[in-house]
Design an enzyme around this catalytic site. Structure first.
Site, PDB file in Angstrom:
ATOM      1  N   SER A 172       0.863  -1.194   0.000  1.00 35.57           N
ATOM      2  CA  SER A 172       0.000   0.000   0.000  1.00 35.57           C
ATOM      3  C   SER A 172       0.893   1.236   0.000  1.00 35.57           C
ATOM      4  CB  SER A 172      -0.856  -0.001   1.273  1.00 35.57           C
ATOM      5  OG  SER A 172      -1.509   1.232   1.458  1.00 35.57           O
ATOM      6  N   TYR A 207      -3.735  -1.399  10.154  1.00 33.40           N
ATOM      7  CA  TYR A 207      -3.565  -1.524   8.697  1.00 33.40           C
ATOM      8  C   TYR A 207      -2.175  -1.040   8.263  1.00 33.40           C
ATOM      9  CZ  TYR A 207      -4.553  -1.275   3.699  1.00 33.40           C
ATOM     10  OH  TYR A 207      -4.501  -1.461   2.337  1.00 33.40           O
TER      11      TYR A 207
HETATM   12  N1  LIG Z   1      -8.404  -0.406  -2.781  1.00 35.28           N
HETATM   13  C1  LIG Z   1      -7.420   0.335  -2.332  1.00 35.28           C
HETATM   14  O1  LIG Z   1      -7.499   1.574  -2.284  1.00 35.28           O
HETATM   15  C2  LIG Z   1      -6.137  -0.288  -1.867  1.00 35.28           C
HETATM   16  C3  LIG Z   1      -5.011   0.547  -1.651  1.00 35.28           C
HETATM   17  C4  LIG Z   1      -3.830  -0.016  -1.209  1.00 35.28           C
HETATM   18  C5  LIG Z   1      -3.751  -1.393  -1.005  1.00 35.28           C
HETATM   19  N2  LIG Z   1      -4.854  -2.177  -1.225  1.00 35.28           N
HETATM   20  C6  LIG Z   1      -4.724  -3.612  -0.978  1.00 35.28           C
HETATM   21  O2  LIG Z   1      -5.138  -4.318  -2.115  1.00 35.28           O
HETATM   22  C7  LIG Z   1      -5.667  -5.597  -1.717  1.00 35.28           C
HETATM   23  C8  LIG Z   1      -7.040  -5.791  -2.319  1.00 35.28           C
HETATM   24  O3  LIG Z   1      -7.884  -4.754  -1.837  1.00 35.28           O
HETATM   25  P1  LIG Z   1      -9.305  -4.417  -2.497  1.00 35.28           P
HETATM   26  O4  LIG Z   1      -9.475  -2.948  -2.354  1.00 35.28           O
HETATM   27  O5  LIG Z   1      -9.422  -5.056  -3.834  1.00 35.28           O
HETATM   28  O6  LIG Z   1     -10.273  -5.126  -1.432  1.00 35.28           O
HETATM   29  P2  LIG Z   1     -11.682  -5.864  -1.582  1.00 35.28           P
HETATM   30  O7  LIG Z   1     -12.214  -5.901  -0.196  1.00 35.28           O
HETATM   31  O8  LIG Z   1     -12.522  -5.254  -2.642  1.00 35.28           O
HETATM   32  O9  LIG Z   1     -11.244  -7.335  -2.034  1.00 35.28           O
HETATM   33  C9  LIG Z   1     -10.479  -8.125  -1.177  1.00 35.28           C
HETATM   34  C10 LIG Z   1     -10.692  -9.595  -1.469  1.00 35.28           C
HETATM   35  O10 LIG Z   1      -9.899 -10.316  -0.499  1.00 35.28           O
HETATM   36  C11 LIG Z   1     -10.705 -11.347   0.036  1.00 35.28           C
HETATM   37  N3  LIG Z   1     -10.273 -11.708   1.393  1.00 35.28           N
HETATM   38  C12 LIG Z   1     -10.457 -11.020   2.559  1.00 35.28           C
HETATM   39  N4  LIG Z   1      -9.984 -11.741   3.590  1.00 35.28           N
HETATM   40  C13 LIG Z   1      -9.495 -12.884   3.072  1.00 35.28           C
HETATM   41  C14 LIG Z   1      -8.886 -14.029   3.620  1.00 35.28           C
HETATM   42  N5  LIG Z   1      -8.707 -14.159   4.955  1.00 35.28           N
HETATM   43  N6  LIG Z   1      -8.487 -15.014   2.793  1.00 35.28           N
HETATM   44  C15 LIG Z   1      -8.695 -14.918   1.452  1.00 35.28           C
HETATM   45  N7  LIG Z   1      -9.279 -13.876   0.867  1.00 35.28           N
HETATM   46  C16 LIG Z   1      -9.676 -12.879   1.670  1.00 35.28           C
HETATM   47  C17 LIG Z   1     -12.122 -10.775   0.049  1.00 35.28           C
HETATM   48  O11 LIG Z   1     -13.082 -11.838   0.152  1.00 35.28           O
HETATM   49  C18 LIG Z   1     -12.149 -10.027  -1.270  1.00 35.28           C
HETATM   50  O12 LIG Z   1     -12.561 -10.845  -2.341  1.00 35.28           O
HETATM   51  C19 LIG Z   1      -5.635  -5.598  -0.184  1.00 35.28           C
HETATM   52  O13 LIG Z   1      -4.472  -6.240   0.264  1.00 35.28           O
HETATM   53  C20 LIG Z   1      -5.605  -4.121   0.152  1.00 35.28           C
HETATM   54  O14 LIG Z   1      -5.037  -3.871   1.415  1.00 35.28           O
HETATM   55  C21 LIG Z   1      -6.038  -1.658  -1.638  1.00 35.28           C
END
Ligand SMILES: NC(=O)c1ccc[n+]([C@@H]2O[C@H](COP(=O)([O-])OP(=O)(O)OC[C@H]3O[C@@H](n4cnc5c(N)ncnc54)[C@H](O)[C@@H]3O)[C@@H](O)[C@H]2O)c1
Length: 258
Positions: free
Chosen positions: A148, A161
């Site tokens: 992130s 986080y």
């Molecule tokens: N969206 C953002 O702005 C952003 C920014 C920086 C980093 N990230 C990182 O990107 C990644 C994806 O985020 P996103 O925004 O697509 O989130 P999201 O919540 O839309 O999707 C996350 C997916 O991970 C799955 N998940 C959650 N816990 C789990 C577990 N214990 N085992 C297996 N799967 C699991 C969920 O079911 C979901 O399908 C994360 O690691 C998040 O921290 C996101």
């Protein structure tokens, strides 16, 4: 295009948490670059995973879905062993599964802390460990951890986080040092705010508050979309990235450049 350095043809990838959001988009992007892709997510999200699987099969690549809760080390090992059996190998692991929680530091409970750490950091480590056990004998592997912008800078109300994502950046460097001797590179991508179902669900701010946040913090002037991360993932997964190791590739619209 004649340049084959970014082609993933013949490679097998696993993306955790790929039923939706960034994981889904990266899984489809890796398949477009030529990889066969195993989709995985929590058991209750397998319907979403199967629709990503069909999407990839329609493109002519192999795909299958697996229940894989990254908080469960035994399930990680079992799922990765099954994927290797089904696909014959595992070349690329994208550690994407992650959760977000917002609380003032004084309100964080042990339960909040453990949920975030065991998904974002412990899950990333044990998926990497299980994958590396298969990558080492084949002398090739690409591990990409989704970190992130908060791996680099702090943010109020995100003690767990930010700590977990700082840990992912550090873990990336350690694994990069240990496993390069086996032909495995370990890198991270640091996305900035990206529109996904998880982000939209967690963001309870008014449009006005959001606009103020973006204008103060996001030089790009808008949230990113997940497609804007695909090129970074394809590069880090590709033969071209054989000397890129231990790197955090920040794709954040300039957030951390302020
Ligand atoms: N969206 C953002 O702005 C952003 C920014 C920086 C980093 N990230 C990182 O990107 C990644 C994806 O985020 P996103 O925004 O697509 O989130 P999201 O919540 O839309 O999707 C996350 C997916 O991970 C799955 N998940 C959650 N816990 C789990 C577990 N214990 N085992 C297996 N799967 C699991 C969920 O079911 C979901 O399908 C994360 O690691 C998040 O921290 C996101």
């Amino acid at each position: 295009m004649n340049y084959t350095g970014l082609s993933l043809e013949g490679k097998v990838a696993l993306v955790t948490g790929s039923a939706r959001g960034i994981g889904k988009t990266l899984a489809i992007g890796l398949a477009k670059a030529g990889a066969d892709v195993a989709i995985s997510d929590l058991e209750e999200h397998l319907n979403g995973a199967q629709s990503v699987e069909s999407n990839i099969q329609d493109m002519g690549q192999r795909s299958a879905s697996y229940a894989l809760d990254v908080q469960d080390v035994a399930q990680i090992q079992e799922a990765i062993n099954t994927i290797v059996k089904d696909f014959g190998r595992l070349d690329i692991l994208v550690n994407n599964a992650g959760i977000r929680q917002r609380q003032a530091a004084l309100d964080v409970t042990e339960e909040n802390w453990d949920a975030v750490m065991s998904t974002n950091l412990k899950g990333t480590f044990f998926c990497a460990q299980a994958a590396a056990k298969h990558m080492i004998p084949q002398r090739f592997g690409r591990i990409i951890n989704i970190a992130s912008q908060f791996s680099l800078v702090g943010a109020k109300n995100r003690a767990a986080y930010c700590s977990s994502k700082g840990g992912v950046a550090s873990l990336t460097q350690v694994l990069a040092l240990e496993w390069i001797q086996h032909g495995i590179t370990v890198n991270a991508i640091g996305p900035g705010p990206t529109e996904t179902p998880g982000l939209l669900q967690a963001d309870t701010r008014t449009q006005e508050e959001l606009a103020r946040d973006l204008s103060e913090n996001m030089p790009l002037g808008r949230r990113m979309n997940a497609e804007e991360l695909v090129g970074a993932a394809v590069y880090l997964a590709s033969p071209s990235a054989s000397a890129t190791n231990g790197h955090l590739l920040v794709v954040d619209g300039g957030w951390t450049s302020r």
